[in-house]
Design a protein around this motif. Structure first.
Motif, mmCIF file in Angstrom:
data_model
loop_
_atom_site.group_PDB
_atom_site.id
_atom_site.type_symbol
_atom_site.label_atom_id
_atom_site.label_comp_id
_atom_site.label_asym_id
_atom_site.label_seq_id
_atom_site.Cartn_x
_atom_site.Cartn_y
_atom_site.Cartn_z
ATOM 1 N N PRO A 250 0.825 -1.203 0.000
ATOM 2 C CA PRO A 250 0.000 0.000 0.000
ATOM 3 C C PRO A 250 0.859 1.254 0.000
ATOM 4 O O PRO A 250 1.975 1.255 0.527
ATOM 5 C CB PRO A 250 -0.806 -0.115 1.303
ATOM 6 C CG PRO A 250 -0.762 -1.564 1.649
ATOM 7 C CD PRO A 250 0.552 -2.076 1.158
ATOM 8 N N PRO A 251 0.366 2.349 -0.592
ATOM 9 C CA PRO A 251 1.128 3.604 -0.568
ATOM 10 C C PRO A 251 1.495 4.005 0.856
ATOM 11 O O PRO A 251 0.700 3.874 1.779
ATOM 12 C CB PRO A 251 0.146 4.605 -1.179
ATOM 13 C CG PRO A 251 -0.757 3.776 -2.052
ATOM 14 C CD PRO A 251 -0.906 2.471 -1.325
ATOM 15 N N GLY A 252 2.725 4.437 0.997
ATOM 16 C CA GLY A 252 3.222 4.815 2.322
ATOM 17 C C GLY A 252 4.038 3.746 2.984
ATOM 18 O O GLY A 252 4.787 4.018 3.919
ATOM 19 N N GLN A 253 3.903 2.483 2.510
ATOM 20 C CA GLN A 253 4.701 1.401 3.077
ATOM 21 C C GLN A 253 5.981 1.132 2.295
ATOM 22 O O GLN A 253 6.868 0.448 2.781
ATOM 23 C CB GLN A 253 3.889 0.114 3.126
ATOM 24 C CG GLN A 253 2.773 0.128 4.162
ATOM 25 C CD GLN A 253 2.127 -1.225 4.339
ATOM 26 O OE1 GLN A 253 2.615 -2.244 3.855
ATOM 27 N NE2 GLN A 253 1.008 -1.257 5.041
ATOM 28 N N GLU A 254 6.063 1.676 1.059
ATOM 29 C CA GLU A 254 7.269 1.445 0.273
ATOM 30 C C GLU A 254 8.419 2.221 0.865
ATOM 31 O O GLU A 254 8.254 3.238 1.522
ATOM 32 C CB GLU A 254 7.084 1.892 -1.183
ATOM 33 C CG GLU A 254 5.917 1.240 -1.887
ATOM 34 C CD GLU A 254 4.681 2.126 -1.890
ATOM 35 O OE1 GLU A 254 4.563 2.958 -0.970
ATOM 36 O OE2 GLU A 254 3.867 1.988 -2.805
ATOM 37 N N GLN A 255 9.620 1.737 0.625
ATOM 38 C CA GLN A 255 10.807 2.471 1.002
ATOM 39 C C GLN A 255 11.872 2.239 -0.047
ATOM 40 O O GLN A 255 11.830 1.276 -0.801
ATOM 41 C CB GLN A 255 11.332 2.042 2.375
ATOM 42 C CG GLN A 255 11.766 0.594 2.453
ATOM 43 C CD GLN A 255 12.236 0.240 3.851
ATOM 44 O OE1 GLN A 255 11.986 0.931 4.820
ATOM 45 N NE2 GLN A 255 12.963 -0.872 3.948
#
Length: 260
Positions: A250-255
């Protein structure tokens, strides 16, 4: 392992432990790093130059620096391993419990697909798929056939990210629940489909494709866009394309990524 052990005692402990079926070889710093990050129980860690490995942890993975410093002990790796990783470190970690893994794969509702590899043959390809699955947040990777997905060469290619997802070998009748989407040249174009979170995404072997029995079990046949006269994609490439179409974390969990 005691901190005051000498190299000879450490080597003896390694040789005794490496024959155990419940321990997994972590070959190289990045495999050790990822295993520690995702909760592996590391029993032994050895290095030609423990100080250099601790410095590497300080520079590349400060979140596990303390664990690396506590675990790593001096040893002559060429006497313990058939091939020494360029980072000069190896470790042995406990293989996750199979029953727990199978239960996790079958738990519904499922937030992300399970990747199914149907009779894969190439150890490096399977490791690359595990790495992809971990990065995309897939629920797990399941293999069918005689290849052990926890083979040391698979774990090496997966950079220790077996511990960031669930990796198991299952028979056809043991597959987790969920609609089975099998990748096949005769299937519907993936660009016109929405892949559900509870899907099983099945990929055939590098040479023969999906087996007849898995094809018969499939709920949907799916094809990837491909230029005419190009025979196939690499297995890991096909998995990457399919997981990207599914959507990923989900958006915001990527790094951002880091050095391999």
């Amino acid at each position: 392992m005691s901190e005051d052990q000498g190299p000879g005692e450490i080597a003896r402990d390694w040789q005794e432990a490496s024959g155990r079926g419940d321990l997994v070889l972590l070959d190289g710093f990045h495999a050790l790093k990822h295993a520690l990050r995702f909760g592996a129980e590391v029993r032994l860690a050895v290095a030609d130059d423990p100080g250099a490995v601790r410095a590497l942890a300080r520079a590349l993975a400060p979140d596990v620096e303390a664990d690396v410093a506590r675990l790593v002990r001096p040893a002559v790796l060429k006497e313990l391993l058939p091939r020494v990783h360029p980072t000069g470190v190896a470790a042995l970690a406990v293989r996750p419990d199979r029953a727990t893994g199978i239960a996790g794969l079958g738990r519904m509702p499922r937030p992300a697909p399970v990747v199914v590899l149907d009779n894969p043959r190439n150890l490096g390809n399977v490791g690359a798929v595990v790495r992809l699955a971990a990065g995309f947040g897939a629920t797990g990777v399941v293999t069918r056939g005689d290849l052990d997905p926890w083979h040391p060469n698979v774990v090496r290619a997966g950079a220790g990210l077996h511990y960031a997802t669930t990796v198991e070998r299952l028979a056809l009748e043991e597959l987790p629940p969920g609609p089975l989407y099998a990748l096949d040249p005769e299937g519907a174009d993936i660009r016109g489909l929405t892949l559900p979170d509870d899907a099983l995404l099945a990929f055939g072997s590098e040479r023969h494709g999906i087996s007849p029995e898995l094809r018969a079990r499939a709920d949907h046949l799916v094809s990837l866009p491909m230029r005419p006269q190009v025979s196939s994609y690499n297995l890991a490439t096909s998995v990457a394309m399919t997981l990207f179409h599914w959507g990923g974390p989900p958006p915001g969990q990527e790094q951002g990524g880091e050095n391999p």
